[in-house]
Structures are given as structure tokens and as C-alpha cells.
Write a protein that holds these residues in place. Structure first.
Motif, PDB file in Angstrom:
ATOM      1  N   ARG A  49      36.922  37.022  58.847  1.00  0.00           N
ATOM      2  CA  ARG A  49      35.492  37.006  59.151  1.00  0.00           C
ATOM      3  C   ARG A  49      34.846  35.770  58.534  1.00  0.00           C
ATOM      4  N   ARG A  50      34.164  35.025  59.364  1.00  0.00           N
ATOM      5  CA  ARG A  50      33.387  33.874  58.904  1.00  0.00           C
ATOM      6  C   ARG A  50      31.923  34.309  58.791  1.00  0.00           C
ATOM      7  N   ASN A  51      31.265  33.939  57.700  1.00  0.00           N
ATOM      8  CA  ASN A  51      29.890  34.381  57.433  1.00  0.00           C
ATOM      9  C   ASN A  51      29.779  35.908  57.567  1.00  0.00           C
ATOM     10  N   PRO A  52      30.546  36.634  56.746  1.00  0.00           N
ATOM     11  CA  PRO A  52      30.584  38.093  56.897  1.00  0.00           C
ATOM     12  C   PRO A  52      29.310  38.772  56.395  1.00  0.00           C
ATOM     13  N   THR A  53      29.047  39.936  56.923  1.00  0.00           N
ATOM     14  CA  THR A  53      28.001  40.813  56.400  1.00  0.00           C
ATOM     15  C   THR A  53      28.656  41.785  55.423  1.00  0.00           C
ATOM     16  N   ASN A  77      24.846  36.899  49.562  1.00  0.00           N
ATOM     17  CA  ASN A  77      25.956  37.750  50.001  1.00  0.00           C
ATOM     18  C   ASN A  77      27.127  37.625  49.029  1.00  0.00           C
ATOM     19  N   PRO A  78      27.553  38.723  48.401  1.00  0.00           N
ATOM     20  CA  PRO A  78      28.646  38.633  47.422  1.00  0.00           C
ATOM     21  C   PRO A  78      30.005  38.315  48.027  1.00  0.00           C
ATOM     22  N   LEU A  79      30.123  38.361  49.359  1.00  0.00           N
ATOM     23  CA  LEU A  79      31.396  38.000  49.993  1.00  0.00           C
ATOM     24  C   LEU A  79      31.529  36.497  50.202  1.00  0.00           C
ATOM     25  N   GLY A  80      30.454  35.755  49.993  1.00  0.00           N
ATOM     26  CA  GLY A  80      30.511  34.328  50.266  1.00  0.00           C
ATOM     27  C   GLY A  80      30.541  34.060  51.763  1.00  0.00           C
ATOM     28  N   TRP A  88      43.975  47.827  53.185  1.00  0.00           N
ATOM     29  CA  TRP A  88      43.448  48.886  52.334  1.00  0.00           C
ATOM     30  C   TRP A  88      41.954  49.050  52.596  1.00  0.00           C
ATOM     31  N   THR A  89      41.473  50.250  52.488  1.00  0.00           N
ATOM     32  CA  THR A  89      40.065  50.526  52.769  1.00  0.00           C
ATOM     33  C   THR A  89      39.155  49.758  51.819  1.00  0.00           C
ATOM     34  N   ALA A  90      38.221  49.015  52.400  1.00  0.00           N
ATOM     35  CA  ALA A  90      37.168  48.311  51.649  1.00  0.00           C
ATOM     36  C   ALA A  90      37.717  47.308  50.637  1.00  0.00           C
ATOM     37  N   ILE A  91      38.901  46.754  50.890  1.00  0.00           N
ATOM     38  CA  ILE A  91      39.457  45.725  50.010  1.00  0.00           C
ATOM     39  C   ILE A  91      39.741  44.485  50.843  1.00  0.00           C
ATOM     40  N   ALA A  92      39.272  43.354  50.346  1.00  0.00           N
ATOM     41  CA  ALA A  92      39.438  42.094  51.069  1.00  0.00           C
ATOM     42  C   ALA A  92      39.655  40.964  50.075  1.00  0.00           C
ATOM     43  N   ILE A  93      40.124  39.860  50.604  1.00  0.00           N
ATOM     44  CA  ILE A  93      40.130  38.589  49.873  1.00  0.00           C
ATOM     45  C   ILE A  93      38.922  37.821  50.395  1.00  0.00           C
ATOM     46  N   HIS A  94      38.027  37.440  49.509  1.00  0.00           N
ATOM     47  CA  HIS A  94      36.798  36.807  50.003  1.00  0.00           C
ATOM     48  C   HIS A  94      36.248  35.822  48.982  1.00  0.00           C
ATOM     49  N   GLY A  95      35.189  35.133  49.366  1.00  0.00           N
ATOM     50  CA  GLY A  95      34.515  34.208  48.464  1.00  0.00           C
ATOM     51  C   GLY A  95      33.590  34.964  47.526  1.00  0.00           C
ATOM     52  N   THR A  96      32.637  34.260  46.969  1.00  0.00           N
ATOM     53  CA  THR A  96      31.719  34.904  46.031  1.00  0.00           C
ATOM     54  C   THR A  96      30.458  34.071  45.884  1.00  0.00           C
TER      55      THR A  96
END
Length: 277
Positions: A49-53, A77-80, A88-96
Motif C-alpha cells: 500500500r502506497r500512502n496507506p490509511t 499517519n503512523p504508517l508513513g 498476520w492480522t493487523a501486522i505490517a512492515i511500514h514507515g513511521t
């Protein structure tokens, strides 16, 4: 074994991108804070996902009722700017949006990367890439040794070869200490000044810069010196963020060791750039 895979080490707090035939890439990560369950098993990248919500989980909203139902893309946005959803449910590799948290146990279960690192990883990792989380150090393959090639013996010559020219050792690189060390307050400069090997790398680059300035015409010297000063400030800002150098990091030996290794690599690159001036 898959051609490209991700291994996340909780002990190292680093994400390793391994690809057959290529040198490994490694990035610091924030992992789940104490008390948060972290799966120690295999998964894969299910979605990019780019520019995720960001949608806080029900548990997160119970812990903090002030959280909104969702946070749109943007600086809050804490996902960056990028997210790699895992199996896994609600687990991702993301920015910050909190770079200082990277390298710590600070997340709700996801793996946070620095903004520049997640941007790199996002472009390199396709959907379906295997992901493994391990508690101990990641096993990173060692570089393959060079293959020896047999060289045929030279044919005998009728005349003796000329005597080799005497080897002249290159002059030692000048080391110019940082005059700010006596009053260094910034964590990065203090770290450089208090570690002899880091101070030597920094001093050699500084000495080469001074040699470069001395070789310039007098009318260009002031402008070049100012440009070098600005370049050094940008280096300090960039490496402070990239190597997550911050006050109090010495309280966590793993974070401090990773920051030191990252800074040493950056200073070596800076020294090589100074040699090419």
C-alpha cells in the motif's frame, strides 16, 4: 530457498533483505513494545500500500479511546508513506512518523522502518515475498569466495625481465581533529569524538578536505570552505536520522552497537568521497 526473502531479527532489531546472488541489505526496525505478542514464524507479503490509511485495531482504541476510527495519508499517519501487509492480522512492515522509535521496542506489533528505508524496501519487494521473524540473530549468508582461475605458466624469455621499480608508499592521510570535540553536545558528534576509530575516520576526511582547500586559488577558498561546512552539517543531520543516534541510546547496548556500526560505515563512505575530490 526463495530467490528473495525477508528475515526480521528481534534481537538485532533489524530487517534483512536477502536475495540470491546479491549482497544482503539490512535496515533497523522498531518491534513490538514489551507485552505485545510478536509471531515467531513464517509469513509473506500479502499486499503493498502506497500512502496507506491507518485503521486502529479495536484493542488499540480500547487502550486509547481518543484514537480516531482512521487516519488518512499525511504527516500524522503512523504508517508513513508505505506499508507491506503481512499474513498476520493487523501486522505490517511500514514507515513511521516517529523516526526516533526505530531501533526500539515501541510498536503495537508491526515493524517500523525509517522513511527512507521503507521507500527502498517497498520498491524492492514484490507481493508474495516470504517473511520470517526470528528471536535470535538472523543468519545472513557470507559472501562467496572468489574462484581461483588457473593461469598457464609463462613461456621462457630469452632476455631477463627488467628490474621492478622501487615501490613508493603513498603518503599517510592527514588527520585533522574536530575542534568542536571539546564542547560537543550533539549525540552524533559526541559519539565520534569519544570513539578513537570513529574520530580517526572523521579526522582523515577532515584532513583531506583541508588539503583540497589549500590547493584551491585564494579567491575560491572561502566559498569552498563554506560549501564543505554546509555539506558536513547535512551529513550530520542525515546520519543522525539514518543511524538513529540519540541521547540515552547507550542504555540499550543493542541499539548503541547498531548505531556505532552504521556510523562507522557512513564515515568510511565519507572518507572515500573525500579521497576522490
Amino acid at each position: 530457498m526463495p530467490a528473495r526473502r525477508i528475515v526480521i531479527s528481534l534481537t538485532e532489531r533489524r530487517l534483512h533483505l536477502l536475495e540470491e546472488g546479491h549482497p544482503p541489505r539490512s535496515f533497523p526496525v522498531a518491534i513490538g513494545r514489551p507485552g505485545v505478542a510478536i509471531p515467531l514464524e513464517d509469513s509473506r507479503v500479502l499486499r503493498k500500500r502506497r500512502n496507506p490509511t491507518w485503521h486502529p485495531t479495536a484493542n488499540q482504541r480500547r487502550e486509547n479511546p481518543a484514537l480516531p476510527a482512521s487516519v488518512p495519508p499525511g504527516p500524522s499517519n503512523p504508517l508513513g508513506k508505505f506499508a507491506l501487509d503481512l499474513g498476520w492480522t493487523a501486522i505490517a512492515i511500514h514507515g513511521t512518523n516517529d523516526p526516533d522509535s526505530v531501533g526500539r521496542r515501541a510498536s503495537g506489533g508491526c515493524f517500523r522502518l525509517l522513511p527512507a528505508d521503507i521507500a527502498t524496501l517497498f520498491e524492492m519487494v514484490p507481493v508474495g515475498t516470504p517473511v520470517r521473524v526470528v528471536s535470535g540473530p538472523a543468519i545472513v549468508p557470507a559472501p562467496q569466495p572468489a574462484i581461483a582461475v588457473a593461469v598457464p605458466a609463462a613461456l621462457p624469455t630469452l632476455t631477463p625481465p627488467p628490474s621492478p621499480l622501487p615501490t613508493v608508499a603513498p603518503p599517510p592521510l592527514p588527520i585533522l581533529p574536530d575542534p568542536r570535540c571539546a564542547t560537543a553536545g550533539a549525540p552524533l558528534r559526541r559519539m565520534i569524538c569519544t570513539m578513537p576509530d570513529l574520530a580517526a575516520l572523521d579526522g582523515r576526511a577532515r584532513g583531506l578536505h583541508q588539503r583540497h582547500l589549500a590547493a584551491l586559488p585564494a579567491e575560491r577558498r572561502d566559498a569552498a570552505a563554506y560549501a564543505l561546512l554546509q555539506e558536513e552539517r547535512r551529513f550530520d543531520d542525515r546520519i543522525t536520522a539514518r543511524c538513529w543516534v540519540r541521547r540515552g541510546m547507550e542504555e540499550d547496548p543493542a541499539v548503541a552497537a547498531a548505531a556505532e556500526a552504521c556510523l562507522r560505515d557512513a564515515l568510511n563512505v565519507r572518507l572515500e568521497e573525500a579521497k576522490r575530490r
